[in-house]
Design a protein around this motif. Structure first.
Motif, PDB file in Angstrom:
ATOM      1  N   VAL A 175       0.843  -1.197   0.000  1.00  0.00           N
ATOM      2  CA  VAL A 175       0.000   0.000   0.000  1.00  0.00           C
ATOM      3  C   VAL A 175       0.879   1.247   0.000  1.00  0.00           C
ATOM      4  O   VAL A 175       0.662   2.189  -0.778  1.00  0.00           O
ATOM      5  N   ASN A 176       1.862   1.273   0.876  1.00  0.00           N
ATOM      6  CA  ASN A 176       2.778   2.418   0.942  1.00  0.00           C
ATOM      7  C   ASN A 176       3.556   2.596  -0.362  1.00  0.00           C
ATOM      8  O   ASN A 176       3.775   3.724  -0.822  1.00  0.00           O
ATOM      9  N   ASN A 177       3.954   1.478  -0.966  1.00  0.00           N
ATOM     10  CA  ASN A 177       4.684   1.545  -2.235  1.00  0.00           C
ATOM     11  C   ASN A 177       3.819   2.180  -3.327  1.00  0.00           C
ATOM     12  O   ASN A 177       4.309   2.971  -4.146  1.00  0.00           O
ATOM     13  N   SER A 178       2.531   1.832  -3.344  1.00  0.00           N
ATOM     14  CA  SER A 178       1.606   2.430  -4.322  1.00  0.00           C
ATOM     15  C   SER A 178       1.473   3.928  -4.087  1.00  0.00           C
ATOM     16  O   SER A 178       1.437   4.717  -5.038  1.00  0.00           O
ATOM     17  N   LEU A 179       1.391   4.317  -2.817  1.00  0.00           N
ATOM     18  CA  LEU A 179       1.284   5.747  -2.496  1.00  0.00           C
ATOM     19  C   LEU A 179       2.530   6.499  -2.950  1.00  0.00           C
ATOM     20  O   LEU A 179       2.442   7.595  -3.525  1.00  0.00           O
ATOM     21  N   VAL A 180       3.709   5.928  -2.697  1.00  0.00           N
ATOM     22  CA  VAL A 180       4.966   6.557  -3.127  1.00  0.00           C
ATOM     23  C   VAL A 180       4.957   6.753  -4.646  1.00  0.00           C
ATOM     24  O   VAL A 180       5.248   7.836  -5.157  1.00  0.00           O
ATOM     25  N   SER A 181       4.582   5.691  -5.375  1.00  0.00           N
ATOM     26  CA  SER A 181       4.596   5.739  -6.843  1.00  0.00           C
ATOM     27  C   SER A 181       3.637   6.782  -7.392  1.00  0.00           C
ATOM     28  O   SER A 181       3.992   7.582  -8.269  1.00  0.00           O
ATOM     29  N   TYR A 182       2.398   6.788  -6.862  1.00  0.00           N
ATOM     30  CA  TYR A 182       1.378   7.651  -7.467  1.00  0.00           C
ATOM     31  C   TYR A 182       1.451   9.095  -6.988  1.00  0.00           C
ATOM     32  O   TYR A 182       1.075  10.007  -7.732  1.00  0.00           O
ATOM     33  N   TYR A 183       1.940   9.324  -5.794  1.00  0.00           N
ATOM     34  CA  TYR A 183       2.228  10.711  -5.401  1.00  0.00           C
ATOM     35  C   TYR A 183       3.311  11.281  -6.325  1.00  0.00           C
ATOM     36  O   TYR A 183       3.230  12.404  -6.810  1.00  0.00           O
ATOM     37  N   SER A 184       4.335  10.467  -6.575  1.00  0.00           N
ATOM     38  CA  SER A 184       5.446  10.913  -7.417  1.00  0.00           C
ATOM     39  C   SER A 184       4.988  11.170  -8.847  1.00  0.00           C
ATOM     40  O   SER A 184       5.321  12.198  -9.449  1.00  0.00           O
ATOM     41  N   LYS A 185       4.213  10.239  -9.413  1.00  0.00           N
ATOM     42  CA  LYS A 185       3.759  10.377 -10.803  1.00  0.00           C
ATOM     43  C   LYS A 185       2.920  11.629 -11.003  1.00  0.00           C
ATOM     44  O   LYS A 185       2.855  12.171 -12.108  1.00  0.00           O
ATOM     45  N   ASN A 186       2.262  12.071  -9.938  1.00  0.00           N
ATOM     46  CA  ASN A 186       1.413  13.253 -10.042  1.00  0.00           C
ATOM     47  C   ASN A 186       2.120  14.541  -9.612  1.00  0.00           C
ATOM     48  O   ASN A 186       1.483  15.588  -9.463  1.00  0.00           O
ATOM     49  N   GLY A 187       3.423  14.442  -9.392  1.00  0.00           N
ATOM     50  CA  GLY A 187       4.197  15.645  -9.100  1.00  0.00           C
ATOM     51  C   GLY A 187       4.330  15.997  -7.636  1.00  0.00           C
ATOM     52  O   GLY A 187       4.864  17.058  -7.298  1.00  0.00           O
ATOM     53  N   VAL A 206      11.109  -3.178  -2.871  1.00  0.00           N
ATOM     54  CA  VAL A 206      10.225  -2.466  -3.796  1.00  0.00           C
ATOM     55  C   VAL A 206      10.063  -1.011  -3.358  1.00  0.00           C
ATOM     56  O   VAL A 206      10.006  -0.097  -4.188  1.00  0.00           O
ATOM     57  N   SER A 207      10.005  -0.787  -2.051  1.00  0.00           N
ATOM     58  CA  SER A 207       9.870   0.577  -1.520  1.00  0.00           C
ATOM     59  C   SER A 207      11.068   1.429  -1.934  1.00  0.00           C
ATOM     60  O   SER A 207      10.908   2.572  -2.400  1.00  0.00           O
ATOM     61  N   TRP A 208      12.257   0.889  -1.742  1.00  0.00           N
ATOM     62  CA  TRP A 208      13.473   1.617  -2.115  1.00  0.00           C
ATOM     63  C   TRP A 208      13.499   1.879  -3.622  1.00  0.00           C
ATOM     64  O   TRP A 208      13.823   2.982  -4.069  1.00  0.00           O
ATOM     65  N   ASN A 209      13.149   0.856  -4.396  1.00  0.00           N
ATOM     66  CA  ASN A 209      13.123   1.012  -5.855  1.00  0.00           C
ATOM     67  C   ASN A 209      12.136   2.096  -6.272  1.00  0.00           C
ATOM     68  O   ASN A 209      12.425   2.919  -7.155  1.00  0.00           O
ATOM     69  N   SER A 210      10.953   2.096  -5.625  1.00  0.00           N
ATOM     70  CA  SER A 210       9.915   3.084  -5.958  1.00  0.00           C
ATOM     71  C   SER A 210      10.407   4.502  -5.689  1.00  0.00           C
ATOM     72  O   SER A 210      10.151   5.429  -6.470  1.00  0.00           O
ATOM     73  N   MET A 211      11.123   4.685  -4.574  1.00  0.00           N
ATOM     74  CA  MET A 211      11.612   6.010  -4.217  1.00  0.00           C
ATOM     75  C   MET A 211      12.743   6.444  -5.142  1.00  0.00           C
ATOM     76  O   MET A 211      12.840   7.624  -5.519  1.00  0.00           O
ATOM     77  N   ILE A 212      13.585   5.502  -5.541  1.00  0.00           N
ATOM     78  CA  ILE A 212      14.660   5.817  -6.490  1.00  0.00           C
ATOM     79  C   ILE A 212      14.054   6.270  -7.818  1.00  0.00           C
ATOM     80  O   ILE A 212      14.484   7.269  -8.415  1.00  0.00           O
ATOM     81  N   VAL A 213      13.025   5.543  -8.280  1.00  0.00           N
ATOM     82  CA  VAL A 213      12.332   5.918  -9.520  1.00  0.00           C
ATOM     83  C   VAL A 213      11.682   7.296  -9.373  1.00  0.00           C
ATOM     84  O   VAL A 213      11.720   8.125 -10.291  1.00  0.00           O
ATOM     85  N   ALA A 214      11.085   7.548  -8.194  1.00  0.00           N
ATOM     86  CA  ALA A 214      10.434   8.839  -7.940  1.00  0.00           C
ATOM     87  C   ALA A 214      11.426   9.989  -8.079  1.00  0.00           C
ATOM     88  O   ALA A 214      11.136  11.006  -8.718  1.00  0.00           O
ATOM     89  N   TYR A 215      12.606   9.826  -7.477  1.00  0.00           N
ATOM     90  CA  TYR A 215      13.639  10.860  -7.612  1.00  0.00           C
ATOM     91  C   TYR A 215      14.044  11.031  -9.078  1.00  0.00           C
ATOM     92  O   TYR A 215      14.260  12.154  -9.556  1.00  0.00           O
ATOM     93  N   GLY A 216      14.146   9.919  -9.784  1.00  0.00           N
ATOM     94  CA  GLY A 216      14.503   9.983 -11.200  1.00  0.00           C
ATOM     95  C   GLY A 216      13.462  10.727 -12.014  1.00  0.00           C
ATOM     96  O   GLY A 216      13.805  11.553 -12.870  1.00  0.00           O
ATOM     97  N   GLN A 217      12.171  10.477 -11.739  1.00  0.00           N
ATOM     98  CA  GLN A 217      11.086  11.145 -12.462  1.00  0.00           C
ATOM     99  C   GLN A 217      11.125  12.658 -12.270  1.00  0.00           C
ATOM    100  O   GLN A 217      10.724  13.419 -13.159  1.00  0.00           O
ATOM    101  N   HIS A 218      11.599  13.081 -11.102  1.00  0.00           N
ATOM    102  CA  HIS A 218      11.638  14.508 -10.788  1.00  0.00           C
ATOM    103  C   HIS A 218      13.022  15.110 -11.025  1.00  0.00           C
ATOM    104  O   HIS A 218      13.318  16.193 -10.523  1.00  0.00           O
ATOM    105  N   ARG A 219      13.843  14.367 -11.774  1.00  0.00           N
ATOM    106  CA  ARG A 219      15.173  14.839 -12.173  1.00  0.00           C
ATOM    107  C   ARG A 219      16.084  15.122 -10.981  1.00  0.00           C
ATOM    108  O   ARG A 219      16.934  16.011 -11.016  1.00  0.00           O
ATOM    109  N   HIS A 220      15.889  14.356  -9.895  1.00  0.00           N
ATOM    110  CA  HIS A 220      16.792  14.424  -8.741  1.00  0.00           C
ATOM    111  C   HIS A 220      17.720  13.206  -8.790  1.00  0.00           C
ATOM    112  O   HIS A 220      17.676  12.329  -7.922  1.00  0.00           O
ATOM    113  N   GLY A 221      18.529  13.162  -9.853  1.00  0.00           N
ATOM    114  CA  GLY A 221      19.391  12.008 -10.061  1.00  0.00           C
ATOM    115  C   GLY A 221      20.347  11.759  -8.917  1.00  0.00           C
ATOM    116  O   GLY A 221      20.593  10.613  -8.534  1.00  0.00           O
TER     117      GLY A 221
END
Length: 719
Positions: A175-187, A206-221
């Motif tokens: 559930v938390n992983n989904s929240l991380v992903s969709y908060y990130s996808k929506n900015g 999966v949580s760590w991966n989701s947060m890494i992807v989130a940073y990547g989506q927001h150009r926080h490499g």
């Protein structure tokens, strides 16, 4: 050999083994024994046969096993329900669900998740709402699916987040992983961070991966890479998904150098041969300037490429016009390797076809897509086909396909609006945009780029400002560099160069190369050399290796008769080793592409082409055509009598049109593609040719389509 007696226990064990190993032959043998009543019939075994056929991808056999089940229970229904959702046949799956006497949590979760994963928000949330109304117990999987279904509805995601906390579901990592992903996808990166860090010990890989992807989506490499380093320090399991997430971070910031260093580490650990990681590497190299040439080597290092890897490779090629043929070859190799194309395969290869403006190959792919019976997300393939037909000059087929689609999404409307805009039909483009104003389809940032482009190509300055202001006031979309560039283009084409310059100076951010290029093009159109020099200098500061500013200035000086300035610009180009991109035009006849350049003598039919052009020129002059020798760009004292006119007659687009006329059937439409902007004399000449030949001639240049018919062009001479 001693025979093992067939007891119910042995039979059950063998059947479970066949399911686990997807052993179709042995499983069918067991089913034959069961069918012949050598084993007493039971709902338990029937359920396992439904599951067996479903796992083997034999939906019809699974359904037959379900229909023959003597007394189906909820497990029986859930097994066939899962089989239908696996094949994306959700309308049948929902019918099965409605037949379950007492659906359990698995029944609800299976269908809600299937709808959510396909992006069908309404039915997914309708089922979720129904569960709440009857006080049906939910679990973390239910909430995860509901969050996925909410998609871009941030308000609903916040409400679901509240339900997660109040219901105690925040102990579920999924559930938390989904929240991380969709908060990130929506900015909403801060909310994603807060959820991630408040998870504490619940966090998994999966949580760590989701947060890494989130940073990547927001150009926080850098933050993504720091998080990866933290994973290593904590001795957490780093798998292919983690590594792919890190590659996504490099891709998001277009850090090819950092990606190269990370690639070296992957080679040392052997992960570079993993198909999932390989997809991330190909995506990185293809999206970073100059990296696409390395993609084939990465691909070859992977021993067993899967469908996703093939799709990534095709997608990488399709992003570049010059690699579009390679994308088509890659698609054919994928088929020969035994992979069945999915919707993503078709979207990528159809995009490559659009780049090539190859209507014959586009139609073949359309036919193949229909025959393939893609079960999921067909709308994305239709959207790609609409764009392809538009870019191949066939707006009628694009609209026909659009009208036949059972449902539309924002991308469908965007593709059709862009098609009308490129073809100069601004009125229809804006009319279609107005039809988007309904609860189900909301304009996006990309929609407004197409709308503003339509205004620019049709000279609708007042409407352009209206839609530009509407973005933020009505839809909360902040204008980006491309929207400002469209407005600069709109004002520049309309001759309002002072307003265009003022907009550049008052923009909230740097206009970038696109903005200055738009202003430079407008200056060329209206002959404003002083402002063109300013635009060219700014463009060169951003793109020092770009030859376009030099070429535009040289041509403007030549048109104004300032030959000393022309020589100065050309000398500067030589000193800086700049090369002008040669203009060329091509046409597809009988599934073969014929390429022409100015003054071309290489084509095997060049004598016939020039003879036809000479005959056509005589007819054109009798009809009132006067060659515009200004486009020959030759000094008066250096040109012999008639040379300028001869040079105009040998422009690449005229050669391609003439070849099309003598190589196709009478009355057949002609499509010519040019890599640069069509010249003014060719534009005027082809209007006369369309009348004399009775042909519809379409020229797709670097900026738009020109559809010539009966002496008129779709652009209305506003280009």
């Amino acid at each position: 050999m001693k025979q093992i007696p067939l007891t119910l226990e042995n039979f059950g064990h063998l059947l479970k083994t066949c399911i686990a190993q997807r052993d179709l032959a042995s499983g069918k043998s067991l089913h034959a024994i069961y069918f012949k009543s050598l084993v007493p019939p039971s709902t338990y075994f029937s359920n396992h046969f439904i599951l067996f056929y479903s796992k083997c991808g034999l939906l019809c056999s699974a359904r037959r096993a379900f229909d023959l089940t003597p007394h189906p229970n909820v497990f029986s229904f859930n097994a066939i329900l899962a089989a239908y959702t696996k094949e994306s046949l959700l309308h049948i799956a929902h019918q099965v669900f409605d037949q379950i006497p007492q659906p359990d949590l698995v029944s609800y979760n299976t269908l809600v998740s299937a709808y959510a994963d396909r992006g069908d928000k309404e039915p997914a949330l309708g089922l979720f709402k129904g569960m709440r109304e009857i006080d049906f117990d939910m679990d973390g999987f239910t909430l995860s699916a509901a969050i996925t279904a909410a998609g871009k509805d941030v308000g609903l995601i916040c409400q679901l987040h509240g339900l997660v906390v109040s219901g105690g579901f925040d102990s579920y990592a999924s559930v938390n992983n989904s929240l991380v992903s969709y908060y990130s996808k929506n900015g909403f990166l801060k909310e994603a961070q807060r959820v991630f860090y408040e998870m504490g010990e619940v966090r998994n890989e999966v949580s760590w991966n989701s947060m890494i992807v989130a940073y990547g989506q927001h150009r926080h490499g850098s933050k993504a890479l720091s998080l990866f380093q933290e994973m290593l320090r904590r001795d957490l399991c780093v798998d292919m998904f983690t590594l792919a997430s890190v590659l996504t971070a490099f891709t998001s910031v277009e850090d090819l150098l950092g990606g190269l260093q990370f690639h070296a580490k992957l080679i040392k650990t052997g992960f570079n041969q993993n198909s999932h990681v390989g997809s991330g590497l190909i995506d990185l190299y293809s999206k970073c300037a100059g990296g696409v040439s390395a993609c084939p080597k990465i691909f070859e290092e992977i021993p067993s490429p899967d469908l996703v890897l093939w799709n990534t490779m095709i997608s990488g090629y399709s992003q570049y016009d010059e690699f579009s043929e390679a994308a088509l070859d890659c698609f054919r190799q994928m088929q020969r390797a035994g992979h069945r194309p999915d919707d993503a395969s078709f979207v990528c290869v159809i995009s490559a076809c659009s780049n090539l403006s190859s209507p014959s190959q586009g139609k073949q792919l359309h036919s193949l897509a229909i025959k393939s019976e893609i079960p999921s997300n067909r709308i994305s393939v239709s959207n790609a086909l609409i764009a392809m037909y538009s870019k191949c000059g066939n707006l009628q087929d694009a609209r026909r396909l659009f009208d036949r689609m059972p449902e539309h999404n924002t991308v469908s409307l965007n593709s059709m609006i862009a098609g009308y805009a490129q073809h100069g039909n601004g009125i229809e483009s804006l009319r279609l945009f107005e039809s988007m104003f309904n609860p189900n389809i909301v304009p996006t940032s990309i929609t407004f780029i197409s709308v503003l482009s339509a205004c620019a190509h049709s000279g609708k300055v007042k409407e352009g400002w209206k839609y530009f202001d509407m973005m933020k006031e009505k839809f909360g979309i902040e204008p980006e560099a491309e929207h400002y560039s469209c407005m600069i283009d709109l004002l520049g084409r309309a001759g309002k160069l002072d307003e265009a310059e003022r907009l550049i100076e008052t923009m909230p951010f740097d206009p970038g190369s696109v903005g200055w290029a738009a202003l430079l093009g407008a200056c060329k159109m209206h002959g404003n050399i002083e402002l063109a020099v300013k635009a060219a200098n700014n463009l060169l500061q951003l793109e020092p290796s770009n030859a376009v500013p030099y070429v535009v200035l040289a041509n403007m000086y030549a048109s104004a008769g300032k030959w000393e300035k022309v020589a100065s610009v050309r000398r500067l180009m030589r000193d800086r080793r700049m090369k002008k991109k040669p203009g060329c035009s091509w046409i597809e006849v009988n599934q073969r592409t014929h390429v022409f350049v100015a003054e071309d003598n290489s084509h095997p039919m060049i004598k016939e082409i020039r003879k036809h052009l000479e005959e056509m020129l005589m007819k054109m002059k009798r009809a009132g055509y006067v060659p515009d020798v200004r486009w020959a760009l030759v000094k008066e004292d250096e040109a012999v009598e008639g040379e300028k006119e001869i040079r105009l007659g040998h422009h690449s687009e005229k050669l391609a049109v003439a070849f099309g006329l003598i190589s196709t059937r009478e009355g057949e439409p002609i499509l010519v593609v040019k890599n640069l902007r069509i010249c003014g004399d060719c534009h005027n000449a082809i209007k006369f040719i369309s009348t004399i030949s009775g042909r519809e001639i379409t020229v797709r240049d670097a900026y738009r389509f020109h559809c010539f018919k009966e002496g008129k062009c779709s652009c209305g001479d506003y280009w």
